[in-house]
Design an enzyme around this catalytic site. Sequence first.
Site, short mmCIF file in Angstrom:
data_model
loop_
_atom_site.label_atom_id
_atom_site.label_comp_id
_atom_site.label_asym_id
_atom_site.label_seq_id
_atom_site.Cartn_x
_atom_site.Cartn_y
_atom_site.Cartn_z
N GLY A 218 13.76 28.77 -27.50
CA GLY A 218 14.48 27.59 -27.04
C GLY A 218 15.66 28.04 -26.19
CB THR A 245 12.13 14.22 -24.00
OG1 THR A 245 12.70 14.99 -25.06
CG2 THR A 245 12.54 12.77 -24.12
NE ARG A 347 23.05 23.86 -19.05
CZ ARG A 347 22.64 25.09 -18.80
NH1 ARG A 347 23.28 25.84 -17.94
NH2 ARG A 347 21.60 25.58 -19.43
CG HIS A 441 32.23 -0.25 -37.10
ND1 HIS A 441 32.87 0.42 -36.10
CD2 HIS A 441 31.71 -1.37 -36.52
CE1 HIS A 441 32.74 -0.23 -34.96
NE2 HIS A 441 32.05 -1.33 -35.18
N GLY A 442 33.63 1.10 -41.51
CA GLY A 442 33.36 1.09 -42.95
C GLY A 442 31.86 0.98 -43.21
CD GLU A 466 19.31 18.52 -20.30
OE1 GLU A 466 19.43 19.27 -19.32
OE2 GLU A 466 18.27 17.88 -20.55
CB ALA A 468 22.11 24.97 -28.02
#
Length: 495
Positions: A218, A245, A347, A441-442, A466, A468
């Site tokens: 990767g 993807t 990027r 937002h709890g 893109e 790591a």
Amino acid sequence: MLATLTATSSALEARLALTWAVEAIGSIGDRLQGIALDLDFDVGALTALIASSDVRELRKCVLGGRALDETGRLLAESHDEIGYIALSDELMMAQSEFRRLAADVVAPQALAIHRDDLLVPEELLRPLRDMGVFGLSIPEQFGGSAPNDRDDNLMMIVVTEALSEASLAAAGSLITRPEILSRALLTGGTATQKSYWLPRIACGDPLCAIAITEPDFGSDVAGLQFKGTRTAGGWLLDGAKTWCTFAGKAGVIMAVTRTAADRSLGHRGLSILLVEKPSYEGQAFEYRQTGGGRLSGKAIPTLGYRGMHSFDLSFENFFVPDANVVGGEEGLGEGFYFTMAGMMGGRLQTAARASGVMRAALLAALRYAADRRVFNAPLAHYALTRAKLARMAARFVACRQLTYAVGRLLDQGGGRMEASLIKLFACRSAEWITREALQIHGGIGYAEESPISRYFVDARVLSIFEGAEETLALKVISRSLFELALKSAERRGDL
Ligand SMILES: Cc1cc2nc3c(=O)[nH]c(=O)nc-3n(C[C@H](O)[C@H](O)[C@H](O)COP(=O)(O)OP(=O)(O)OC[C@H]3O[C@@H](n4cnc5c(N)ncnc54)[C@H](O)[C@@H]3O)c2cc1C
């Protein structure tokens, strides 16, 4: 200092810029002290500077409880754009058109796409095609909207940011794939390949996918093993790619392939082959060529980033004609460089995607803090919430300003290292800002039905793809800084 900044920007923007700058001084100081320990450097001067009365006073004025409370109050009451960027009329118009499209077309579908793990539907792709989203980095002469004589990164940033605000996975990230492939083609494609592929990519037909990552490689792109073997009129592909993807829906896949039999060539043995295939709707597909070649794909279930599906791919004897080798015979062995040229734009585009997600999360947090009452008062009434909002906004403003600044640098021919730097910083910031927004937002923030939980899980992936963040830090940014330092030492005659 606040008064000086206020002369050129709004009081709130000035306060946010200072908030981030003073936080950065603190964290850089901490990091330098840690590094100095390893290098046996004397940090006396640095420690003295950080402890000096001037720096302490600055920290108190900007990061003290009362100062942050005031910044948060101004923020909560403001109706201005947070992180204002001075844009040309053309860019302003694009921003407002794409924000409208994002709000009217993308946002209403984003929740269902995420919760039901759907593929981006045609009703969403059609207006994006019509508005030229797939041709932002493609020069006008090849059917895109970029000028013929220079890059136009600012337009790409504006559009990406607006779409990512409504959905990272189902809108903003649609731009990444054509961005990488078209830049690779512009860098290395033959004249025939440019005039054949670029107009098609620009109008989103075919859609494209990028296959770099493999099960065993990767971050280490130079080590890729996916094999191409020469045959009459082209190449036979065998092996596996992963995390590709949009591979199902795409009609063309940019496959980074080892075409040199001599493995010791490392990154110089890689080439880009364009794999053409039918477009499929589901989460699994199989394509058999008449000559016996086979390509199958299966989507990997993920935490978030849903809308395009990321596939495991398996190739067996899959034929790709010579015409689809980017750069032709001369492009053999150049694939690593063409890929990196594509990734540079990718990027910066990812920093813009992060910026869109951060903006969505920050605005949601501000709205919720104003509406939600706890202990008989709105959340935004409390100093702790205001301090949180102030720090989130300061970080967002820094990322946004830096993303646009790097876009300008790239347009002028520089900014390669900076594109990696802002990608790393903006993606990490998006994780933190979406985390804080969810916290504000709890319980409802953790519910799938609230967009904030989607922002949170989507933001998590940004630091992984893109480039790591560790790979960018170790292999790109630190190397570039080291080279710069060596050059300047040579110029000074220190070496
Ligand atoms: C949702 C999603 C979509 C994706 N889409 C695509 C796509 O379309 N096309 C494509 O080709 N790929 C895609 N990817 C793959 C992505 O680019 C890779 O996951 C990424 O490059 C990291 O590779 P890896 O997963 O093999 O991690 P590895 O390379 O195994 O690394 C594991 C971890 O170690 C860190 N690391 C690496 N080197 C060092 C070191 N020297 N010291 C310390 N730490 C180190 C890495 O940063 C990482 O955190 C996608 C990934 C995801 C999750």
